[in-house]
Design a protein around this motif. Sequence first.
Motif, short mmCIF file in Angstrom:
data_model
loop_
_atom_site.label_atom_id
_atom_site.label_comp_id
_atom_site.label_asym_id
_atom_site.label_seq_id
_atom_site.Cartn_x
_atom_site.Cartn_y
_atom_site.Cartn_z
N LEU A 74 26.62 43.86 59.79
CA LEU A 74 26.90 44.38 61.12
C LEU A 74 25.70 44.31 62.06
N PHE A 75 24.54 44.74 61.59
CA PHE A 75 23.39 44.89 62.48
C PHE A 75 22.45 43.70 62.51
N VAL A 76 22.34 42.96 61.43
CA VAL A 76 21.41 41.84 61.38
C VAL A 76 22.13 40.52 61.63
N ASN A 77 23.20 40.28 60.90
CA ASN A 77 23.92 39.02 61.02
C ASN A 77 24.96 39.03 62.13
N LYS A 78 25.17 40.19 62.74
CA LYS A 78 26.13 40.36 63.84
C LYS A 78 27.53 39.89 63.47
N LEU A 79 27.90 40.15 62.22
CA LEU A 79 29.24 39.79 61.75
C LEU A 79 30.14 41.01 61.82
N ARG A 80 31.42 40.77 61.90
CA ARG A 80 32.40 41.86 61.87
C ARG A 80 32.63 42.29 60.44
N PHE A 81 33.12 43.51 60.28
CA PHE A 81 33.47 44.01 58.96
C PHE A 81 34.55 43.12 58.36
N SER A 82 34.36 42.73 57.12
CA SER A 82 35.30 41.85 56.44
C SER A 82 36.02 42.61 55.32
N PRO A 83 37.29 42.96 55.53
CA PRO A 83 38.02 43.64 54.46
C PRO A 83 38.11 42.80 53.18
N LYS A 84 38.20 41.49 53.35
CA LYS A 84 38.30 40.60 52.20
C LYS A 84 37.02 40.67 51.35
N LYS A 85 35.88 40.64 52.01
CA LYS A 85 34.60 40.73 51.32
C LYS A 85 34.45 42.11 50.66
N PHE A 86 34.91 43.15 51.35
CA PHE A 86 34.85 44.51 50.84
C PHE A 86 35.71 44.64 49.58
N MET A 87 36.91 44.10 49.60
CA MET A 87 37.80 44.15 48.43
C MET A 87 37.23 43.33 47.27
N PHE A 88 36.60 42.21 47.58
CA PHE A 88 35.98 41.38 46.55
C PHE A 88 34.89 42.18 45.84
#
Length: 150
Positions: free
Chosen positions: A45-59
């Motif tokens: 979120l803060f460094v790579n400026k990416l959005r939260f990824s539910p898929k990555k979270f579930m993985f």
Amino acid sequence: MDAIKIILATLIGGFVAYLQPVHNAMMVLTIVFVADIIFGISTDLFVNKLRFSPKKFMFSFITIAIYLSIVSSVYVIGEKMGDKKESLYVVKMLTYVFIYFYVSNSLHNLTQIFPSNRVFKFLDYVLGLEFVKRIPALGSFLEKEKGEKK
């Protein structure tokens, strides 16, 4: 329906009680996992400026479920084979290995979140390089893995 709930609760309770000898290892692994998830999400979120990824979270949750399954399976198999003491030793070693990689990843994420923090940089350096020197098999594995990524 109530009978099914009671039977299910009894089975789960019995299984959890059976795994009591490896409870601490599983709790420590879960705590380190949660910290790694928090630092990983923060980095995205803060460094790579990416959005939260539910898929990555579930993985990530699938990964910890696999680790916990490995730990519990090693204990169950060892205990059923009459090697309870040895299986607890293997569980302990596996837990240390899993913790090493989780803490290493967490420190890497922390150095990205706080690039000027010398403590995190030092700990990342020590765990990432100096620790590897003490365990030759780990160093060989990491070198092989680095070669495969190229």
